[in-house]
Design an enzyme around this catalytic site. Structure first.
Site, mmCIF file in Angstrom:
data_model
loop_
_atom_site.group_PDB
_atom_site.id
_atom_site.type_symbol
_atom_site.label_atom_id
_atom_site.label_comp_id
_atom_site.label_asym_id
_atom_site.label_seq_id
_atom_site.Cartn_x
_atom_site.Cartn_y
_atom_site.Cartn_z
ATOM 1 N N ASP A 1 -0.232 -3.361 3.644
ATOM 2 C CA ASP A 1 0.642 -2.180 3.512
ATOM 3 C C ASP A 1 0.609 -1.354 4.798
ATOM 4 O O ASP A 1 0.447 -0.137 4.771
ATOM 5 C CB ASP A 1 0.207 -1.322 2.324
ATOM 6 C CG ASP A 1 1.306 -0.342 1.900
ATOM 7 O OD1 ASP A 1 2.463 -0.554 2.297
ATOM 8 O OD2 ASP A 1 1.000 0.626 1.184
ATOM 9 N N LYS B 1 -9.077 12.141 -1.361
ATOM 10 C CA LYS B 1 -8.015 11.387 -2.041
ATOM 11 C C LYS B 1 -8.401 11.230 -3.508
ATOM 12 O O LYS B 1 -9.381 10.570 -3.841
ATOM 13 C CB LYS B 1 -7.810 10.033 -1.370
ATOM 14 C CG LYS B 1 -6.671 9.234 -1.986
ATOM 15 C CD LYS B 1 -6.120 8.174 -1.060
ATOM 16 C CE LYS B 1 -7.067 7.052 -0.776
ATOM 17 N NZ LYS B 1 -6.417 5.949 -0.060
ATOM 18 N N PHE C 1 -1.072 6.349 -5.040
ATOM 19 C CA PHE C 1 -2.442 6.442 -5.519
ATOM 20 C C PHE C 1 -2.697 7.789 -6.176
ATOM 21 O O PHE C 1 -3.343 7.894 -7.209
ATOM 22 C CB PHE C 1 -3.383 6.257 -4.314
ATOM 23 C CG PHE C 1 -4.848 6.206 -4.671
ATOM 24 C CD1 PHE C 1 -5.554 7.375 -4.943
ATOM 25 C CD2 PHE C 1 -5.512 5.001 -4.727
ATOM 26 C CE1 PHE C 1 -6.892 7.337 -5.258
ATOM 27 C CE2 PHE C 1 -6.860 4.959 -5.041
ATOM 28 C CZ PHE C 1 -7.554 6.132 -5.306
ATOM 29 N N GLN D 1 1.211 13.162 -0.919
ATOM 30 C CA GLN D 1 1.236 12.558 -2.241
ATOM 31 C C GLN D 1 1.683 11.123 -2.101
ATOM 32 O O GLN D 1 2.691 10.844 -1.453
ATOM 33 C CB GLN D 1 2.199 13.312 -3.159
ATOM 34 C CG GLN D 1 2.389 12.695 -4.527
ATOM 35 C CD GLN D 1 1.217 12.940 -5.459
ATOM 36 O OE1 GLN D 1 0.638 14.014 -5.439
ATOM 37 N NE2 GLN D 1 0.853 11.949 -6.261
ATOM 38 N N VAL E 1 -3.621 13.855 -1.851
ATOM 39 C CA VAL E 1 -4.679 13.956 -0.857
ATOM 40 C C VAL E 1 -4.791 15.423 -0.448
ATOM 41 O O VAL E 1 -3.779 16.079 -0.168
ATOM 42 C CB VAL E 1 -4.379 13.085 0.384
ATOM 43 C CG1 VAL E 1 -5.518 13.186 1.396
ATOM 44 C CG2 VAL E 1 -4.176 11.639 -0.031
#
Length: 828
Positions: free
Chosen positions: A635, A538, A521, A518, A524
């Site tokens: 990221d 996703k 976004f 988790q 998944v």
């Protein structure tokens, strides 16, 4: 002073003088060595003198490491190994003829350097390399050296000629010549061998310009410290270098194995970090002719494809020496009476990742020419091509083939066409399909037609939504001046569209048991398509305020990228409010699941961690330099590094990535997204991001991999040190070894690990201009850049506790030119 005191003082001075004499590193005719005295090399690394092996009183002259070992002394060279002294009356001196000689008590010569036409004005010196040299003093030239007359040991810097043979001791207490020999064998290519009484016992595989094919560990253990050169007379010279100053050597043991030993300062003893005969598969010809040995299988021996055991009874009992024979005879070049082809021609089967078999012929043909040469020659039964070795071919039975896990060579074996022909199996499958289809087609036709119609309508609707949203995303990116010349190309970009119903079925209606993780976004899930393909799904969270932009960004960016260290996207789904991305499935999930789990981190030894570091750096190099678009990830962190079944890394999550124009080096954003602990100071504070901000994140990740610690944890309550602060503190205190995860520490790897830490510290320097580019980082990791600069102070060396609180206001603790908002984006 009394007479007795004077005598004591004189005795003391004599002893002192004697010790000074014995401490020199040179032998002259006027200064022989008498048993039990010795000389020591200049840096006190080696001794030369008289010794007795363990459990023996026989005396020999030899060289050994000047280390007191808990197990036993490591002798590296012996002069009179076949003519020992039976008492302690021996002398090592320079003879009147200028030779170095060993004499017994009756002045009988037991050993001599045997130099003819030598000058009387010579001396012998023990060098810090362990080499004993006989030097003519007038011309300062070396006329004899022990490195040219080896016994059973290879020392660093020793140049091993193909004319040399290393011979084992007969037993641990008897250094006379034993049953085992080792050396280089020159055929059309160079290989290393161990022989027992003249028969091969172990083979290294051919030299490929960097390592021997059958010793893939040389890439890691020895870090390319070997060299092979051919002199004008055809003699091959093999050299072994060890650059970190550790004491080490290679030795042919009395058991017929070659071991690399090193001095462990912690245990104050010699340790073995590599040996030739690690498994049964390393013994020469273990599986016989046309057999393949794989130590990971049980049984370890199998026949190569197209072959079967010559003696099935013995084979099933575990006696594989009789090997394998062809299952079907070759038909190379056969034609029928009419002149047309009577039988289908033979073909080649590819066997991947092998230590190539013995008895190969070599040529300098290129890869395509290599195949053609073997195809046209009916006596050629196999070929292989390696850029470092060249073209290898075999014309008779071959032996000693081993399956390797890395750095092997692909072998192409000629087999009869029937071994290649899958026509029979295809016919069976077709027959079954026809029968089943005939029975069911009348029932399924109507249902299929209705499903296709529904599918087309849904796909058309979804494509319209997708293209509309891509257009909206382009406008967004264009306003931020990110796409530039790539805009028109990206407008035409489309991905395969998946039905939501198909994805729901694949994930069991997105059941909790299939949930992989988790993130910011959304969740998944693991899914299995109807054809058996595993996927990662996703799904954009409907409550995510930021997800739609990241979704469109990822569609635009990642669909343009293809690299083995980037996660692959298979497609997307856009239906109603659903926004879903479909990726390749990574069975080992993310790096943080291994790195920070006490139970799993032991599965990541140093070799696996270094491979992960290299893979991430190559993926980042592709994003910054080699892809069609210049991508800044923004990221990069452990949870965004996914691991496939072989633990190869793949960079994921491009929701926050940005595209740079060709001339653009830096950009500014009013919306800072990412994860604290991995964000560079200029990005976190000023919203400035560039390639160097990704390099900063990579440096943090590298230090986490080496240390096994999270950067976001505190490692000193008083000083509030993050991992970066701790690393900088240890570096400044010259105690950076303490940062290394104990789970991966081995003295063999220490220099490589410390080099990685230094690269990591260079990446996390406070100012972006001081950090290297990722291309320079890759060169540093590959040791293409030998001397690394010292790092400057790392950013965030003291932890700012305000950064740990998501709700904290930046303008209370950080002076920002952008008044930026912070979005915590944890692993998606």
């Amino acid at each position: 002073m009394g007479l007795v005191s004077k005598i004591h003082l004189l005795s003391f001075l004599c002893c002192l003088c004697l010790n000074v004499v014995l401490a020199i590193d040179t032998i002259r005719s006027s200064q022989p060595i008498k048993d039990p005295n010795y000389i020591i090399s200049n840096a006190s690394t080696f001794k030369l003198g008289f010794f007795s092996p363990e459990n023996s009183t026989i005396r020999y002259v030899g060289i050994w490491y000047n280390k007191t070992s808990a197990s036993h002394t490591q002798w590296v060279w012996i002069a009179n190994r076949d003519k020992p002294l039976k008492d302690s009356s021996g002398v090592l001196t320079i003879s009147e003829g200028g030779n170095l000689v060993v004499l017994d008590g009756q002045r009988k010569v037991l050993w001599s350097s045997n130099i003819t036409n030598s000058s009387a004005n010579v001396s012998a010196q023990l060098l810090d390399s362990g080499n004993l040299v006989l030097r003519e003093n007038i011309r300062e030239s070396i006329i004899w050296e022990s490195f040219q007359h080896p016994s059973h040991t290879v020392l660093p810097t020793m140049k091993v000629s193909s004319n040399f043979l290393f011979t084992s001791w007969k037993s641990p207490s008897d250094p006379s010549i034993g049953s085992f020999t080792a050396g280089l064998q020159l055929q059309s290519h160079t290989q290393g061998f161990i022989w027992k009484d003249g028969s091969p016992r172990w083979r290294s595989g051919p030299w490929n310009s960097r390592v021997f094919n059958g010793i893939p560990e040389m890439y890691f253990v020895f870090q390319s410290r070997f060299g092979l050169e051919v002199e004008q007379d055809g003699t091959v010279i093999f050299s072994y270098f060890y650059t970190n100053g550790s004491l080490t050597y290679l030795v042919l043991t009395t058991q017929g194995d070659i071991e690399q030993r090193y001095w462990d300062n912690d245990n104050e003893d010699w340790e073995v970090c590599w040996n030739a005969l690690k498994t049964e598969c390393h013994f020469y010809g273990k599986c016989g002719a046309f057999g393949r040995c794989d130590s990971q299988n049980s049984p370890i021996c199998s026949c190569l494809q197209g072959f079967e055991p010559k003696n099935p009874t013995e084979w099933n009992r575990g006696n594989w020496t009789s090997g394998c024979v062809r299952r079907t005879p070759l038909q190379c070049g056969s034609v029928n009476s009419t002149g047309s082809e009577g039988n289908k021609m033979d073909g080649f089967l590819k066997q991947k990742m092998l230590k190539v078999p013995d008895f190969a012929d070599w040529s300098d043909a290129h890869e395509d020419e290599c195949r053609q040469q073997c195809s046209k020659n009916c006596s050629c039964i196999a070929y292989a091509y390696d850029a470092g070795i060249g073209c290898l071919s075999w014309t008779k039975s071959f032996i000693d083939t081993q399956q390797l896990s890395s750095n092997g060579v692909d072998l192409y074996i000629r087999v009869a066409h029937s071994e290649l022909d899958t026509e029979g199996d295809v016919k069976k499958i077709v027959t079954i399909i026809v029968i089943i289809g005939t029975v069911s087609i009348s029932i399924c036709t109507f249902i299929l037609w209705r499903w296709i119609a529904k599918h087309k309508a849904r796909k058309k609707k979804g494509k319209g939504i997708l293209l509309f949203n891509i257009g909206e995303a382009h406008k967004k990116f264009l306003s931020e001046n990110m796409l530039g010349d790539n805009l028109n190309q990206l407008k035409d970009q489309e991905l395969p569209l998946f039905d939501f119903e198909k994805l729901a079925n694949a994930t069991n209606n997105f059941h909790q048991s299939n949930k992989l993780g988790q993130g910011g976004f959304g969740p998944v899930y693991r899914g299995i398509l109807s054809d058996g393909q595993e996927i990662a799904v996703k799904r954009l969270s409907k409550t995510s305020g930021q997800g739609l932009e990241e979704f469109m960004n990822e569609v635009v960016v990642i669909s343009k990228l293809q690299h083995r260290n980037l996660v692959r996207i298979h497609g997307c789904c856009v239906e109603g409010e659903e926004r879903i991305l479909i990726y390749e499935y990574m069975p080992n999930k993310s790096l943080d699941a291994f790195l920070f789990d006490p139970q799993k981190e032991k599965l990541l030894d140093w070799r696996k961690r270094f491979n992960i570091i290299e893979g991430i750096s190559r993926g980042l190099l592709y994003l910054h330099r080699d892809s069609r678009l210049r991508i800044i990830h923004r990221d990069l962190k452990a949870s965004n590094i996914l691991l496939d079944k072989e633990l190869h890394p793949k960079i994921s999550d491009f929701g926050t990535a940005r595209i740079f124009q060709g001339i653009e080096d830096q950009a500014n954003t009013r919306r800072v997204v990412g994860t604290y602990g991995y964000m560079s100071p200029e990005y976190a504070i000023e919203g400035l991001f560039s390639e160097k901000s990704d390099v900063f994140s990579f440096g943090v990740l590298l230090l986490e991999i080496v240390s096994g610690r999270r950067n976001t944890s505190i490692y000193n309550d008083v000083q509030s040190l993050s991992l970066l602060g701790l690393a900088w503190k240890l570096w400044s205190a010259d105690n950076i070894v303490a940062l290394i995860d104990p789970m991966i520490y081995e003295p063999c790897f220490e220099m490589e690990i410390l080099r990685c830490i230094q690269v990591g510290l260079l990446c996390v320097q406070e100012f972006a201009k001081d950090r290297p580019t990722i291309s320079v980082v890759v060169s540093m990791l590959k040791s293409e850049i030998v001397d690394l600069p010292p790092p400057k102070k790392s950013a965030f060396t003291k932890r700012n506790l305000a950064l740990d609180t998501e709700s904290s206001q930046l303008n209370q603790s950080i002076c920002s030119t952008n008044n930026v908002a912070i979005t915590m984006v944890q692993g998606r």
